[in-house]
Design an enzyme around this catalytic site. Structure first.
Site, PDB file in Angstrom:
ATOM      1  N   GLU A  17      86.287 141.025  -3.228  1.00 40.03           N
ATOM      2  CA  GLU A  17      85.645 139.888  -3.875  1.00 40.03           C
ATOM      3  C   GLU A  17      84.287 140.297  -4.416  1.00 40.03           C
ATOM      4  O   GLU A  17      83.509 140.960  -3.733  1.00 40.03           O
ATOM      5  CB  GLU A  17      85.482 138.740  -2.881  1.00 40.03           C
ATOM      6  CG  GLU A  17      84.782 137.516  -3.472  1.00 40.03           C
ATOM      7  CD  GLU A  17      84.788 136.357  -2.510  1.00 40.03           C
ATOM      8  OE1 GLU A  17      85.899 135.888  -2.153  1.00 40.03           O
ATOM      9  OE2 GLU A  17      83.701 135.915  -2.099  1.00 40.03           O
ATOM     10  N   TYR A  49      82.449 131.746  -8.116  1.00 38.24           N
ATOM     11  CA  TYR A  49      82.076 130.727  -9.099  1.00 38.24           C
ATOM     12  C   TYR A  49      80.822 130.065  -8.576  1.00 38.24           C
ATOM     13  O   TYR A  49      80.816 129.515  -7.474  1.00 38.24           O
ATOM     14  CB  TYR A  49      83.244 129.739  -9.168  1.00 38.24           C
ATOM     15  CG  TYR A  49      83.192 128.635 -10.193  1.00 38.24           C
ATOM     16  CD1 TYR A  49      83.728 128.838 -11.462  1.00 38.24           C
ATOM     17  CD2 TYR A  49      82.704 127.377  -9.880  1.00 38.24           C
ATOM     18  CE1 TYR A  49      83.769 127.814 -12.389  1.00 38.24           C
ATOM     19  CE2 TYR A  49      82.733 126.343 -10.804  1.00 38.24           C
ATOM     20  CZ  TYR A  49      83.269 126.565 -12.059  1.00 38.24           C
ATOM     21  OH  TYR A  49      83.313 125.547 -12.975  1.00 38.24           O
ATOM     22  N   ALA A  51      77.496 127.755  -7.662  1.00 39.39           N
ATOM     23  CA  ALA A  51      77.371 126.354  -7.270  1.00 39.39           C
ATOM     24  C   ALA A  51      77.260 125.471  -8.514  1.00 39.39           C
ATOM     25  O   ALA A  51      76.457 125.725  -9.404  1.00 39.39           O
ATOM     26  CB  ALA A  51      76.147 126.165  -6.385  1.00 39.39           C
ATOM     27  N   GLY A 107      83.786 123.685  -2.644  1.00 43.80           N
ATOM     28  CA  GLY A 107      82.419 124.106  -2.922  1.00 43.80           C
ATOM     29  C   GLY A 107      81.453 123.524  -1.909  1.00 43.80           C
ATOM     30  O   GLY A 107      81.723 122.493  -1.270  1.00 43.80           O
ATOM     31  N   ALA A 124      89.218 119.940  -1.652  1.00 44.56           N
ATOM     32  CA  ALA A 124      89.911 121.012  -2.359  1.00 44.56           C
ATOM     33  C   ALA A 124      91.360 120.621  -2.649  1.00 44.56           C
ATOM     34  O   ALA A 124      91.925 121.025  -3.678  1.00 44.56           O
ATOM     35  CB  ALA A 124      89.854 122.302  -1.560  1.00 44.56           C
ATOM     36  N   TYR A 144      89.268 128.367   7.511  1.00 47.54           N
ATOM     37  CA  TYR A 144      88.250 128.751   8.483  1.00 47.54           C
ATOM     38  C   TYR A 144      88.910 129.003   9.836  1.00 47.54           C
ATOM     39  O   TYR A 144      89.331 128.045  10.499  1.00 47.54           O
ATOM     40  CB  TYR A 144      87.203 127.649   8.627  1.00 47.54           C
ATOM     41  CG  TYR A 144      86.293 127.489   7.428  1.00 47.54           C
ATOM     42  CD1 TYR A 144      84.961 127.875   7.487  1.00 47.54           C
ATOM     43  CD2 TYR A 144      86.765 126.939   6.234  1.00 47.54           C
ATOM     44  CE1 TYR A 144      84.111 127.733   6.397  1.00 47.54           C
ATOM     45  CE2 TYR A 144      85.937 126.796   5.132  1.00 47.54           C
ATOM     46  CZ  TYR A 144      84.615 127.191   5.225  1.00 47.54           C
ATOM     47  OH  TYR A 144      83.794 127.038   4.131  1.00 47.54           O
ATOM     48  N   HIS A 148      86.363 124.414   9.974  1.00 45.65           N
ATOM     49  CA  HIS A 148      85.347 124.137   8.962  1.00 45.65           C
ATOM     50  C   HIS A 148      84.129 123.495   9.640  1.00 45.65           C
ATOM     51  O   HIS A 148      84.284 122.618  10.498  1.00 45.65           O
ATOM     52  CB  HIS A 148      85.908 123.200   7.895  1.00 45.65           C
ATOM     53  CG  HIS A 148      85.052 123.087   6.676  1.00 45.65           C
ATOM     54  ND1 HIS A 148      83.884 122.358   6.656  1.00 45.65           N
ATOM     55  CD2 HIS A 148      85.184 123.615   5.425  1.00 45.65           C
ATOM     56  CE1 HIS A 148      83.330 122.447   5.460  1.00 45.65           C
ATOM     57  NE2 HIS A 148      84.108 123.201   4.703  1.00 45.65           N
ATOM     58  N   GLN A 175      87.651 132.521   5.743  1.00 50.66           N
ATOM     59  CA  GLN A 175      86.218 132.764   5.783  1.00 50.66           C
ATOM     60  C   GLN A 175      85.975 133.985   6.670  1.00 50.66           C
ATOM     61  O   GLN A 175      86.864 134.404   7.425  1.00 50.66           O
ATOM     62  CB  GLN A 175      85.515 131.525   6.357  1.00 50.66           C
ATOM     63  CG  GLN A 175      84.021 131.611   6.538  1.00 50.66           C
ATOM     64  CD  GLN A 175      83.277 131.889   5.247  1.00 50.66           C
ATOM     65  OE1 GLN A 175      83.170 133.047   4.876  1.00 50.66           O
ATOM     66  NE2 GLN A 175      82.781 130.864   4.581  1.00 50.66           N
ATOM     67  N   GLN A 211      71.047 140.186   5.741  1.00 46.95           N
ATOM     68  CA  GLN A 211      72.313 139.634   5.264  1.00 46.95           C
ATOM     69  C   GLN A 211      72.924 138.700   6.302  1.00 46.95           C
ATOM     70  O   GLN A 211      73.517 137.676   5.970  1.00 46.95           O
ATOM     71  CB  GLN A 211      73.264 140.791   4.958  1.00 46.95           C
ATOM     72  CG  GLN A 211      74.621 140.405   4.410  1.00 46.95           C
ATOM     73  CD  GLN A 211      75.537 141.616   4.273  1.00 46.95           C
ATOM     74  OE1 GLN A 211      75.152 142.745   4.597  1.00 46.95           O
ATOM     75  NE2 GLN A 211      76.741 141.379   3.809  1.00 46.95           N
TER      76      GLN A 211
END
Length: 290
Positions: A17, A49, A51, A107, A124, A144, A148, A175, A211
């Site tokens: 990704e 993509y 925000a 999102g 979603a 997740y 979530h 995730q 990070q």
């Protein structure tokens, strides 16, 4: 090529990704990153993509470039901050470029306390249902392993995930997680809940201490003592943390492949050198497993 067809053909998929630039001046550097990753023989590369769709034009451009390079692209598409008209324009652009795969995402909620969603999409699953009417796309979704952050309960989260799959998702990507046992437990529970689509394991190599702080804002992933000790010991030394993070991600992937996961999806963070080292560490393992 559609990703569901790739999953039918492969015992194991390997994908990466990347994210588009926030400024057009950085576009060439992201294309160079995509080119380097393409040399590592991925089954597909996903492109995020921004925000509110802030980088949507570059998402389409990068996906189109990958397509021309012979690499299957997966375009992310978020909907919470968008109207249907805006989403449909992006979908039409993807269709015009011959891009067949979309990762349908709600999102993140904007941090602005005065934000009010347009109301066209709440979840979603709403986007997935809408996409099914817009063309012959292969649609993926996110999941997740540890639930979530907004769901409140893992069973409720699984029920919502089942709704999304039933709406038309052909595969799911997790995730990030740092304890493989969390994934194995999730896979068992998903199977029991009637979720039968392939689930790809999302791996995030942590290569610097800063990070980690950002990732924890985005995820409620459990951090096992072994991982915390690694960050505590090497987090202040960038080179040492990079090596340790690569080693940890490599170990995770070996265990996942050994236990038969359907796919490894590595969050590249636009660092192709990190991915190259990880893949180089396990090249023979991946060849045998695929």
């Amino acid at each position: 090529m559609k990703i569901d067809h790739i999953l039918d053909e492969r015992k194991l998929t390997v994908s990466y990704e990347i994210f588009p630039p926030k400024q057009d001046s950085a576009f060439d550097s992201v294309i160079a990153c995509a080119e380097e990753l393409a040399e590592l023989d991925p089954d597909f590369i996903s492109v995020t993509y921004g925000a509110g769709g802030g980088t949507s034009a570059n998402t389409v451009k990068i996906c189109s470039h990958l397509q021309s390079r012979g690499v299957t692209p997966l375009a992310h598409l978020t909907c919470l901050s968008s109207t249907k008209d805006h989403v449909h324009r992006i979908v039409d652009e993807l269709k015009d470029q011959g891009i067949e795969n979309i990762l349908a995402l709600r999102g993140d909620r904007p941090k602005d306390p005065d934000f009010v969603a347009p109301g066209d999409y709440r979840y979603a699953s709403d986007l997935v249902s809408d996409l099914k009417t817009r063309g012959e796309f292969c649609i993926g979704g996110a999941c997740y392993p540890e639930g979530h952050p907004e769901s409140g309960h893992k069973d409720r989260d699984l029920a919502n995930l089942k709704t999304k799959v039933d709406a038309g998702c052909s595969f799911l990507t997790t995730q990030m997680f740092f304890d493989n046992n969390m994934l194995y437990s999730f896979l068992y529970r998903a199977q029991a809940a009637g979720i039968r689509v392939p689930i790809l394991a999302g791996i995030m190599p942590v290569t610097n201490g800063n990070q980690l702080k950002r990732m924890m804002e985005l995820s409620n992933a459990y951090l096992p003592p072994k991982f915390l000790a690694l960050v505590d010991r090497f987090g202040d030394n960038n080179e040492a943390m990079k090596q340790a993070g690569i080693a940890y991600a490599t170990e995770q992937i070996i265990d996942l492949v050994t236990n038969g996961v359907r796919g490894i999806h590595i969050y590249a963070m636009n660092k192709p050198d990190v991915i190259r080292q990880i893949v180089g560490n396990i090249s023979a393992i991946l060849r045998e497993a695929r």
